[in-house]
Design a protein around this motif. Structure first.
Motif, mmCIF file in Angstrom:
data_model
loop_
_atom_site.group_PDB
_atom_site.id
_atom_site.type_symbol
_atom_site.label_atom_id
_atom_site.label_comp_id
_atom_site.label_asym_id
_atom_site.label_seq_id
_atom_site.Cartn_x
_atom_site.Cartn_y
_atom_site.Cartn_z
ATOM 1 N N SER A 116 0.836 -1.189 0.000
ATOM 2 C CA SER A 116 0.000 0.000 0.000
ATOM 3 C C SER A 116 0.877 1.247 0.000
ATOM 4 C CB SER A 116 -0.897 0.002 1.248
ATOM 5 O OG SER A 116 -1.611 1.216 1.365
ATOM 6 N N PRO A 117 0.366 2.357 -0.530
ATOM 7 C CA PRO A 117 1.066 3.624 -0.318
ATOM 8 C C PRO A 117 1.078 3.947 1.169
ATOM 9 C CG PRO A 117 -0.628 3.831 -2.021
ATOM 10 C CD PRO A 117 -0.847 2.519 -1.346
ATOM 11 N N ALA A 118 2.168 4.547 1.623
ATOM 12 C CA ALA A 118 2.272 4.916 3.040
ATOM 13 C C ALA A 118 2.680 6.378 3.161
ATOM 14 C CB ALA A 118 3.295 4.025 3.743
ATOM 15 N N GLY A 119 2.297 7.172 2.215
ATOM 16 C CA GLY A 119 2.665 8.573 2.147
ATOM 17 C C GLY A 119 2.679 8.996 0.699
ATOM 18 N N LYS A 120 3.065 10.227 0.431
ATOM 19 C CA LYS A 120 3.006 10.745 -0.930
ATOM 20 C C LYS A 120 3.891 9.970 -1.880
ATOM 21 C CE LYS A 120 3.490 14.991 -3.622
ATOM 22 N NZ LYS A 120 3.832 16.436 -3.594
ATOM 23 N N ASN A 121 5.094 9.604 -1.454
ATOM 24 C CA ASN A 121 6.044 8.938 -2.348
ATOM 25 C C ASN A 121 6.549 7.593 -1.821
ATOM 26 O OD1 ASN A 121 6.145 11.130 -4.270
ATOM 27 N ND2 ASN A 121 7.303 12.266 -2.739
ATOM 28 N N VAL A 122 5.982 7.104 -0.742
ATOM 29 C CA VAL A 122 6.487 5.906 -0.080
ATOM 30 C C VAL A 122 5.474 4.767 -0.195
ATOM 31 C CG1 VAL A 122 7.171 4.891 2.142
ATOM 32 C CG2 VAL A 122 7.926 7.203 1.518
ATOM 33 N N GLY A 123 5.983 3.571 -0.452
ATOM 34 C CA GLY A 123 5.156 2.375 -0.452
ATOM 35 C C GLY A 123 5.741 1.330 0.479
ATOM 36 N N LEU A 124 4.878 0.564 1.132
ATOM 37 C CA LEU A 124 5.301 -0.494 2.040
ATOM 38 C C LEU A 124 4.601 -1.797 1.663
ATOM 39 C CD1 LEU A 124 5.179 1.339 5.503
ATOM 40 C CD2 LEU A 124 7.191 0.909 4.089
ATOM 41 N N GLY A 125 5.278 -2.924 1.920
ATOM 42 C CA GLY A 125 4.671 -4.203 1.601
ATOM 43 C C GLY A 125 5.175 -5.322 2.483
ATOM 44 N N LEU A 126 4.416 -6.414 2.521
ATOM 45 C CA LEU A 126 4.776 -7.629 3.247
ATOM 46 C C LEU A 126 4.431 -8.819 2.368
ATOM 47 C CD1 LEU A 126 5.562 -9.225 5.852
ATOM 48 C CD2 LEU A 126 3.136 -9.109 6.484
ATOM 49 N N SER A 127 5.366 -9.764 2.251
ATOM 50 C CA SER A 127 5.141 -10.967 1.440
ATOM 51 C C SER A 127 5.531 -12.197 2.243
ATOM 52 C CB SER A 127 5.969 -10.909 0.149
ATOM 53 O OG SER A 127 5.872 -12.120 -0.569
ATOM 54 N N ILE A 128 4.668 -13.221 2.215
ATOM 55 C CA ILE A 128 4.936 -14.499 2.872
ATOM 56 C C ILE A 128 4.753 -15.599 1.828
ATOM 57 C CG2 ILE A 128 4.315 -16.081 4.729
ATOM 58 C CD1 ILE A 128 3.083 -13.683 6.208
ATOM 59 N N VAL A 129 5.769 -16.439 1.637
ATOM 60 C CA VAL A 129 5.726 -17.503 0.645
ATOM 61 C C VAL A 129 6.065 -18.826 1.316
ATOM 62 C CG1 VAL A 129 6.700 -18.414 -1.495
ATOM 63 C CG2 VAL A 129 6.409 -15.941 -1.221
ATOM 64 N N ASN A 130 5.255 -19.843 1.057
ATOM 65 C CA ASN A 130 5.521 -21.194 1.531
ATOM 66 C C ASN A 130 5.729 -22.083 0.316
ATOM 67 O OD1 ASN A 130 5.450 -23.333 3.756
ATOM 68 N ND2 ASN A 130 3.914 -24.096 2.317
ATOM 69 N N ASP A 131 6.896 -22.752 0.254
ATOM 70 C CA ASP A 131 7.262 -23.567 -0.909
ATOM 71 C C ASP A 131 7.571 -24.981 -0.439
ATOM 72 O OD1 ASP A 131 7.576 -23.713 -3.633
ATOM 73 O OD2 ASP A 131 9.633 -22.960 -3.661
#
Length: 323
Positions: A85-100
């Motif tokens: 998601s955007p977290a400000g005018k120019n900043v984006g944040l994310g979280l990813s979880i992968v199970n293989d």
């Protein structure tokens, strides 16, 4: 799916011989490990480039399940969940979880992602991304001893932790995108240090650096039709160059139909349905073009994807985007 392949012994005698052959081809005792593979990566671009985080301008949640080589005992299965998601005018944040899961191995990846976007003239944007990663590895050697006798003294690997980090750059306009990334800079080696056997102590899986290049363009064919050809190239030491070429047609921003070709590997068919403004359902089927695809017990690979996007309607976000 990585190049580290392990399978159980269930099935016909012919199946067992093929599985043993796959073990040999996988590179025992030393193997190069690749990142998980997705046919519908275009709906979860953050999985290959951290600079994509927040670029859609809304909070985006994506879940994906992939079953590879269905019918082949011990074949890869991958589940992933991502939110950004955007977290400000120019900043984006994310979280990813992968199970293989691949035979007796199980790997879980956790990634925290950050992006910063430079706004250029018009609708052009250039984003820079970083990701910090944690990996947990489990290997049950008991499932391998029936194929590799020299592993008799190898002890199981339980929740072996290894850190990593990556970076990416992503340029896009309303119609075009181009990105380059290295999600994992560290080449981690996994092995059984406690074994007294020279053969089994050299048994390892090395997580090689994966280099990605992605690009695509959206053409307006008619008032109701759009065409998006796209390209993904992945390079990793110790494995063939992977080139994915795809073309997706979208009708009235609701129905998407497409096809893809993974060079010297597989053909794919894809479909996506924009069930409502926030909800997208995606399906994909792969058929191998290699010798493995000609076996009677390999029914191809399947993916199902669900994406939910949340936004403030008062901001009148133009929706939904095609990439």
């Amino acid at each position: 799916m990585g190049t580290m392949l392990f399978f159980s012994k269930k099935g016909s005698a012919m199946q067992k011989y093929i599985l043993i052959g796959l073990l040999i081809l996988a590179g025992l005792p030393a193997m190069a490990q690749q990142d998980a593979q997705y046919t519908q990566y275009m709906y979860n671009t953050m999985s290959v480039n951290p600079a994509y985080a927040g670029s859609r301008g809304v909070m985006s949640l994506t879940g994906l399940h992939r079953s590879q080589w269905v019918g082949l005992e011990g074949a890869p299965r991958t589940q992933t969940f991502a939110v950004h998601s955007p977290a400000g005018k120019n900043v984006g944040l994310g979280l990813s979880i992968v199970n293989d899961d691949i035979g007796p191995t199980k790997e879980t990846y956790f990634d925290v992602l950050f992006s910063y976007t430079l706004r250029m003239s018009g609708d052009r944007k250039l984003s820079f991304g970083l990701n910090a990663a944690a990996n947990l590895l489990d290997v049950d050697f008991a499932q391998l001893r029936q194929f590799v006798p020299q592993l008799t003294s190898a002890e199981n690997i339980d929740n072996k932790f290894s850190p990593n980090f990556g970076a990416g750059i992503y340029y896009h306009t309303g119609k075009f995108y181009l990105g380059a990334s290295v999600p994992n800079f560290l080449e981690t080696k996994h092995f059984d240090e406690s074994s007294d056997s020279d053969d089994s102590s050299s048994f390892l899986a090395r997580e090689r650096i994966n280099y990605y290049l992605i690009t695509g363009y959206v053409f307006d064919l008619a008032p109701q039709w759009e065409l998006k050809p796209a390209l993904l190239t992945k390079m990793v030491s110790g494995a063939p160059l992977q080139v994915d070429v795809s073309a997706n047609f979208r009708y009235r921003q609701k129905l998407t139909l497409g096809a893809a070709y993974r060079w010297s590997a597989a053909w794919s068919a894809m479909a996506a349905f924009q069930i409502s403004d926030p909800i997208l359902l995606g399906l994909a089927y792969d058929r191998e073009t290699t010798e493995l695809g000609n076996t009677s017990f390999n029914n191809g690979s399947f993916e199902v994807l669900l994406r939910v996007e949340l936004f403030n309607r008062k901001e009148k976000v133009i929706y939904p985007r095609f990439f």
